[in-house]
Each structure stands twice: as structure tokens, then as C-alpha cells.
Motif scaffolding. Structure first.
Motif, PDB file in Angstrom:
ATOM      1  N   UNK A   1     -11.982   2.772 -10.365  1.00 26.41           N
ATOM      2  CA  UNK A   1     -13.803   3.333 -10.096  1.00 26.41           C
ATOM      3  C   UNK A   1     -14.016   3.989  -9.121  1.00 26.41           C
TER       4      UNK A   1
ATOM      5  N   UNK B   1     -14.491  -3.271  -3.083  1.00 27.44           N
ATOM      6  CA  UNK B   1     -15.138  -2.292  -3.725  1.00 27.44           C
ATOM      7  C   UNK B   1     -16.349  -2.619  -4.326  1.00 27.44           C
TER       8      UNK B   1
ATOM      9  N   UNK C   1       1.024  -0.527  -0.009  1.00 27.96           N
ATOM     10  CA  UNK C   1      -0.118   0.011   0.025  1.00 27.96           C
ATOM     11  C   UNK C   1       0.884   1.379  -0.021  1.00 27.96           C
TER      12      UNK C   1
ATOM     13  N   UNK D   1     -10.564  -6.900   1.137  1.00 31.48           N
ATOM     14  CA  UNK D   1      -9.886  -8.322   1.130  1.00 31.48           C
ATOM     15  C   UNK D   1      -8.500  -8.925   2.047  1.00 31.48           C
TER      16      UNK D   1
ATOM     17  N   UNK E   1     -10.156 -17.783  -3.604  1.00 32.77           N
ATOM     18  CA  UNK E   1     -11.484 -17.185  -4.475  1.00 32.77           C
ATOM     19  C   UNK E   1     -11.037 -16.648  -5.438  1.00 32.77           C
ATOM     20  N   UNK E   2      -9.548 -15.876  -5.585  1.00 37.59           N
ATOM     21  CA  UNK E   2      -9.887 -14.556  -6.493  1.00 37.59           C
ATOM     22  C   UNK E   2      -9.959 -14.728  -7.962  1.00 37.59           C
TER      23      UNK E   2
ATOM     24  N   UNK F   1     -13.390 -14.111  -8.037  1.00 31.93           N
ATOM     25  CA  UNK F   1     -13.839 -12.419  -7.449  1.00 31.93           C
ATOM     26  C   UNK F   1     -13.513 -11.503  -8.662  1.00 31.93           C
TER      27      UNK F   1
ATOM     28  N   UNK G   1     -11.959 -12.449   4.205  1.00 32.15           N
ATOM     29  CA  UNK G   1     -12.750 -10.948   4.264  1.00 32.15           C
ATOM     30  C   UNK G   1     -13.191 -10.207   5.845  1.00 32.15           C
TER      31      UNK G   1
ATOM     32  N   UNK H   1     -16.183   7.290  -8.890  1.00 34.74           N
ATOM     33  CA  UNK H   1     -17.264   7.588  -7.490  1.00 34.74           C
ATOM     34  C   UNK H   1     -17.398   9.129  -7.318  1.00 34.74           C
TER      35      UNK H   1
ATOM     36  N   UNK I   1      -9.405  -1.168  -9.252  1.00 38.68           N
ATOM     37  CA  UNK I   1     -10.021  -0.696  -9.145  1.00 38.68           C
ATOM     38  C   UNK I   1     -10.214   1.213  -8.304  1.00 38.68           C
TER      39      UNK I   1
ATOM     40  N   UNK J   1      -5.894  -5.192 -11.349  1.00 37.18           N
ATOM     41  CA  UNK J   1      -6.519  -5.411 -10.352  1.00 37.18           C
ATOM     42  C   UNK J   1      -7.004  -4.132  -9.619  1.00 37.18           C
ATOM     43  N   UNK J   2      -5.428  -3.500  -8.994  1.00 41.65           N
ATOM     44  CA  UNK J   2      -5.369  -2.142  -8.697  1.00 41.65           C
ATOM     45  C   UNK J   2      -6.163  -0.819  -8.798  1.00 41.65           C
TER      46      UNK J   2
ATOM     47  N   UNK K   1      -3.223  -8.478 -10.067  1.00 43.58           N
ATOM     48  CA  UNK K   1      -2.991  -7.934  -8.583  1.00 43.58           C
ATOM     49  C   UNK K   1      -2.322  -5.923  -9.036  1.00 43.58           C
TER      50      UNK K   1
ATOM     51  N   UNK L   1      -3.766  -7.402   4.984  1.00 47.19           N
ATOM     52  CA  UNK L   1      -5.519  -6.370   4.020  1.00 47.19           C
ATOM     53  C   UNK L   1      -4.617  -6.127   2.420  1.00 47.19           C
ATOM     54  N   UNK L   2      -6.046  -6.850   2.260  1.00 49.25           N
ATOM     55  CA  UNK L   2      -4.615  -6.573   0.217  1.00 49.25           C
ATOM     56  C   UNK L   2      -5.211  -5.676  -0.314  1.00 49.25           C
ATOM     57  N   UNK L   3      -7.239  -5.541  -0.065  1.00 51.99           N
ATOM     58  CA  UNK L   3      -7.398  -4.808  -1.234  1.00 51.99           C
ATOM     59  C   UNK L   3      -8.674  -4.626  -0.818  1.00 51.99           C
ATOM     60  N   UNK L   4      -9.468  -2.960  -1.387  1.00 45.18           N
ATOM     61  CA  UNK L   4      -9.960  -2.438  -0.521  1.00 45.18           C
ATOM     62  C   UNK L   4     -11.671  -3.526  -1.489  1.00 45.18           C
TER      63      UNK L   4
ATOM     64  N   UNK M   1      -4.502 -13.057  -4.404  1.00 47.30           N
ATOM     65  CA  UNK M   1      -4.906 -12.789  -3.243  1.00 47.30           C
ATOM     66  C   UNK M   1      -5.577 -12.029  -2.681  1.00 47.30           C
ATOM     67  N   UNK M   2      -6.709 -12.494  -2.531  1.00 41.15           N
ATOM     68  CA  UNK M   2      -7.897 -12.367  -2.283  1.00 41.15           C
ATOM     69  C   UNK M   2      -8.812 -13.920  -0.881  1.00 41.15           C
TER      70      UNK M   2
END
Lengths: 180, 441
Positions: free
Chosen positions: B15, A100, A16, A108, B53-54, B57, A127, B19, B12, B8-9, B5, A95-98, A123-124
């Protein structure tokens, strides 16, 4: 008693940005100070493990205080910072990801880098649901929030991946950290 | 950081950025960019079935983004790619199936119907879902129509009053001065409580309000922001709160004054009375999983919430609906002929008039003016947007008198304006009046 140094969040979350980590911890420092706490205050944690942590931070300047006006935002960011520290301390995840989109969760979590299940593409893996309160009032208590959050994540109970719930209050301060 | 990753980052982050934007077109462009990157991320894991589950997801995320961008073919492809995985978590599988079901429902619709369907879905996702069941199943599970109407109207009244109370708490009367009442009434009209779904369960209805999609540009940003959280606040403070807990009552007492609580809660709490023909529950969107049972509120708790207001209003008249036998020519029903009488929490009357008379002044009208008089919380009100007039009174005659007075004064003021004093707004109002007014004396 273990010490929780707020400056260390960036070490827990190397992927992060430092700016993001600072934002969370600044919210937490401001929130704790606005509730009359000073560096060195003891955080009482219950749930997966009961423990006490001495929270240390650098005192916020007046300018920083002035830039944080919205109580809701302070509680939210403060609780998020605490949830991240507690996730690292109490679980095998970071924690890896928000989150959204979809699922009704906030973040996640992925396995820590040295964990045997670590896969950089996957990486998820768990939760995290977070909720924060500046000061308990009326129906707005840590216990009540825990009940609501439990309901919120109920829809995915059957999912075989772990769900953690972290609820914090900045006045006392205290946190409940449980696995659903 | 792996390529998946990173992508995906990036998606997001776009996104998130979208917003923050008020401009719908700019926001849509960013969402499309995010979609294209998220599809790339998901496709990298297409053959990596162990990355659950990535894996699922990411496909779920790409499918949802595609659906929101109205890219239905991409959404369908992403759904089936996601579902082709092994050991996918049940919850993610369900969400992928939900997107698939929404896509299937869209297939038979025209382009215009599709956008309407999507809009309704947004409202439904945020709705209050009410389920009514008869307390005594006299006609199986069927519910009386008047009970349905009464409950829905009561919730609407409570919400309308909640808007008024919260508006005044947030902005006071300083923001709009003597136009505050008009501003509140306009807000209620522009963001009404909508009926967005129903099902026979035995009667399930979903109520929602649009404070997100159709943003009214004429409102200032702080009002739009305030509206965004208002419906959620209504759900927390009125619908889902547990009235049996003292701490909750204390919280409401601290947050709202006696009068404010009376406005919001007095009629609303009655829908949970044991004496009603029905039981109310609040459920999930399928009207199956109960979120809150609408139990009857104990008398002492009710008094805590409405205590002072009840005492001060005891002397006020109430509106009572009476059913009974009446002989031809008899003006008033005899007490002994009354079969049932019921105090009304709300009612609506239509009133037609060709003259508006206030003391010695009057306005003669060219055509009949049809007014709706509303009765809520022991007050009568008339809201007539074409004349920008909203009046309230404790009596039926009083509200008509107030309306006539306002009309007369406003009309005289508008007609007395000299050319330079007239604005586009006063011209518009005068035109609206001129449509009706024949002469004034």
C-alpha cells in the motif's frame, strides 16, 4: 536522570528493520541539532508521568544534514522517534504497525512480549497519535497540537482500547505524552 | 513474527509503495496485490474471536482496500466477516458499517455512476463543511438564498486569492515570467473550488477541491505537489484558525504581507459580522458536530489583521448595490428614494460587445463577444482563456479598456508572425481570435 540513547531504538523495536529505526532516529538527531541542541540535551516530558531524560546521540555529519532538507519531515520523524521511546518507557505497549488505513491514528501499539496479554496474532491493542514541531511559533505550539489531536481521536473515544497522544517540540526540547 | 502479522506487514508495505507511484495503473496493480494478501491475513483470524481488536481491524482494512480497488463483492464479504466478531471495538464496527453503507448506496448505481460516486466521496472526505443558520429565525430555520450565495462566493474569492498569494510566495514571478497571471488563472480554472455536498441543516454545504485524483499532466511536478497541500493550508490559515488569539494574528502577519492579508481576509472576515442575517459554523461532514463557530471578529483584531491595507485603501471607491423607488424615465435613483444600500464584496456582470476599442485602435467583431466581469476585493477583472488574457483594474471601464488593449496588441502580434515564427500554440490562439475578429483598424 535516565539516559535516552537514540541508537537503542532498534532494541525497542526488534520487529522493525534497523534501516527504519535509523531513519527515525536520524531525523530526530538532525532535528535536535538544527535547533541548536547537542548530545546530552535534557528532554522535558509531561503527561502520564513527568520526567527528564538526557538524550544522547552521535553527532550528525554535514552530509547527513544536507540529506534532510524538509523541516516538516524532520519534525515528523523526530517526533515519531521520541513517541516510540516514550511509549516503551511509559506504557505496557510497543509500536507494532503504522496505521495506514482508517481510524485517524498514526500507529498501532501491541503488548510487550513479556506482558501477560501478549498474543502474537493480536498485535494491534492500542493506538498512538503523534505530532511534531521544530520550534513553537504563533498558533503552532505543543499545547495547541495536543488539543487538535485530542479532537482528532475523539471520534473513537468509546472504543475500549487505549489511545496515547505524543506531541514533541525539538527546540526546547519537550514532549507531552498523555493517554486519551 | 506470526503469519498474520507477516502478511499484514507485506500488504501494508505494498500500500505504501503504491502511494509513491504517479502511474495510476501500476499503483492499482500494487493495491490489488495488497488486497489479496490482506484478505489472507484477515481470514487467518476469522475463527479467532479473542484476537480483537486486531481481527476486526484486519477485516476493516481488507474491506476498505477492496472498496478502493472497486472489488465490491470482496469488500462486502470482508465487512460481514468483520462484523461477525464478538467484542469488536465500537469505532471499528462503525467504520465497517460505513463501508457497508457505501456499498449499499452503490448497489443501485450504474458502473459510470459508481465511479462518479467514489470520486465525490474522495472530495467530500477532504471538504470544508459550512453550516448557515438564520440569526433571527423569521422563516423558521430557512436561510435567504442571497446569503447562501454571498457566503459561498466569499469563501471562493478568499480561496482564489489564497491560490494567488501562495503561488507567488512559492514560485515568485520567475517561474512563468510575464505569463504568471495567466498561469495562476489557469490553475484556478483547472483546480476549482467545488460544491460537493449539501443538506438542509438549516443550510449545510461542503466545498472541496481536487488536487489528488485528477492530476493535470501539463503541470510540472513541483506545481502539482504545491497544489496537494494548498487546500489544507487554506483550511488552517483561513477557515479553522482562531482570529481572536493575538499569537495567531501575529503568525498571519509574519506569514503574509499587508496586501496579501487584505486579498485573503478582507471580504472573508465580514461573513462573521453580527449584522449579517445568518451565523456561520464549520462542522463535520454531517453538519452536526461543530469544529469552529464563526464568531464576529473584534474590531481591534480585524484592524491588526487588515490595519495598513485598510488605511491605504480608504480613498478607493467601492461598489454599492442600491434598492429603492425609481420613477419611469429617471436615470438615477434619488437619495431620498433609497430603501437599502449595501457595499458589495463581490459581484459578476455579463458584458456583450461587437467592438473592442482602445484609443485609436479597434477590433470589429463578426459576432458578439460575451465577457464576464468579476468584482472582488475592490477590483474588476476579466479572464478570457480562449484569448489567454486576464486583466485587472480598479474600475469597470478601466478593465474593459485593458481588455481591449490586450486583445488588440495580441491580435496584431499574432497576425504579424511569419510562417516560420508560428507555433502550434500561436496557431491555436489565432484561430480563437479569428472566430471573432472581422477586421482591425
Amino acid at each position: 536522570m535516565d539516559v535516552l540513547n537514540l541508537n537503542s531504538l532498534v532494541e525497542i523495536l526488534p520487529e522493525w528493520s534497523a534501516k527504519q529505526c535509523d531513519y527515525f532516529t536520524e531525523g530526530l538527531s538532525v532535528g535536535l541539532e538544527k535547533q541548536g541542541n547537542d548530545s546530552g540535551v535534557v528532554l522535558e516530558v509531561t503527561g502520564i508521568r513527568d520526567l527528564k531524560l538526557k538524550v544522547e546521540w552521535t553527532k550528525c555529519t554535514e552530509e547527513i544534514h544536507r540529506s534532510w532538507k524538509e523541516p516538516k519531515k524532520i519534525a515528523e520523524m523526530g517526533a515519531t522517534a521520541l513517541a516510540f521511546f516514550l511509549t516503551e518507557k511509559l506504557t505496557e505497549f510497543v509500536p507494532t504497525e503504522e496505521a495506514l488505513i482508517g481510524t485517524g491514528v498514526d500507529y498501532w501499539l501491541g503488548y510487550k512480549e513479556h506482558h501477560e496479554n501478549f498474543d502474537e496474532d493480536n498485535f494491534m491493542n492500542a493506538r498512538l497519535e503523534i505530532s511534531g514541531i521544530n520550534k513553537e511559533e504563533g498558533s503552532n505550539t505543543v499545547e495547541a497540537r495536543t488539543k487538535i489531536k485530542k479532537k482528532q481521536v475523539q471520534k473513537s473515544d468509546e472504543m475500549k482500547i487505549p489511545v496515547y497522544i505524543s506531541i514533541s517540540e525539538l527546540n526546547s526540547p519537550k514532549s507531552i505524552f498523555i493517554q486519551k | 513474527m506470526s503469519e498474520v502479522r507477516k502478511l499484514h506487514k507485506e500488504a501494508m508495505s505494498l500500500v505504501n509503495e503504491s502511494k509513491q507511484l504517479d502511474d495510476e495503473i501500476a499503483s492499482g496493480i500494487l493495491l490489488h496485490k495488497a488486497l489479496s494478501i490482506e484478505v489472507q491475513a484477515a481470514m487467518i483470524l476469522f475463527n479467532k474471536f479473542e484476537a480483537e481488536p486486531t481481527r476486526s481491524v484486519l477485516f476493516r482494512s481488507a474491506a476498505t482496500l477492496a472498496y478502493n480497488c472497486a472489488e465490491y463483492e470482496i469488500a462486502e464479504r470482508m465487512v460481514y466477516c468483520g462484523l461477525s466478531g464478538v467484542h469488536l471495538p465500537i469505532e471499528i464496527e462503525e467504520e465497517l458499517c460505513q463501508v457497508r453503507d457505501k456499498l449499499l448506496a452503490l448497489k443501485s448505481l450504474s458502473v459510470e455512476e459508481k465511479s462518479q460516486y467514489n470520486y465525490l466521496q474522495i472530495l467530500r472526505d477532504n471538504a470544508i463543511n459550512i453550516r448557515l443558520k438564520p440569526s433571527l429565525p423569521k422563516y423558521a430555520d430557512a436561510v435567504f438564498i442571497e446569503d447562501i450565495v454571498s457566503v459561498l462566493k466569499t469563501v471562493k474569492t478568499s480561496f482564489d486569492n489564497f491560490i494567488r498569494v501562495n503561488f507567488l510566495q512559492t514560485f515568485g514571478i520567475e517561474k512563468y515570467g510575464d505569463k504568471t497571471n495567466y498561469a495562476i488563472s489557469k490553475l484556478r480554472n483547472d483546480f476549482p473550488l467545488l460544491y460537493v455536498n449539501s443538506k438542509f441543516k438549516s443550510f449545510g454545504a461542503s466545498l472541496s477541491t481536487d488536487a489528488i485524483v485528477v492530476t493535470k499532466e501539463k503541470y510540472e511536478k513541483d506545481v502539482i505537489e504545491w497544489r496537494k497541500s494548498l487546500f489544507d493550508e487554506f483550511k488552517n490559515d483561513v477557515i479553522y484558525i482562531d482570529y481572536s488569539l493575538d499569537k495567531n494574528l501575529k503568525y498571519l502577519q509574519n506569514k503574509y504581507s499587508d496586501d496579501e492579508r487584505n486579498l485573503i481576509y478582507s471580504g472573508y472576515l465580514d461573513i462573521f459580522n453580527d449584522s449579517k442575517n445568518y451565523n456561520v459554523t464549520f462542522t463535520d461532514s454531517e453538519y452536526e458536530e461543530v469544529i469552529k463557530v464563526g464568531s464576529s471578529i473584534p474590531k481591534d483584531k480585524k484592524e491588526q489583521l487588515l490595519k495598513k491595507t485598510l488605511n491605504t485603501k480608504e480613498s478607493e471607491k467601492t461598489l454599492v448595490r442600491t434598492f429603492g423607488m425609481q420613477s419611469k424615465g429617471q436615470k438615477q435613483i434619488k437619495k431620498s428614494d433609497i430603501i437599502v444600500s449595501e457595499e458589495l464584496t463581490n459581484a459578476e456582470f455579463s458584458y456583450r460587445t461587437s467592438h473592442l476599442i482602445y484609443q485609436k485602435d479597434s477590433l470589429d467583431l463578426k459576432k458578439e463577444l460575451v465577457l464576464t466581469i468579476k468584482y472582488e476585493n475592490r477590483e474588476f477583472s476579466i479572464n478570457y482563456p480562449p484569448f489567454e488574457i486576464e486583466v485587472i483594474s480598479n474600475t469597470h471601464d478601466g478593465v474593459l479598456l485593458e481588455f481591449s488593449k490586450e486583445c488588440y496588441n495580441k491580435y496584431r502580434l499574432l497576425t504579424s508572425l511569419s510562417e516560420p515564427e508560428r507555433t502550434h500554440e500561436t496557431e491555436r490562439l489565432l484561430n480563437n481570435f479569428s472566430e471573432f475578429v472581422f477586421s482591425s483598424t
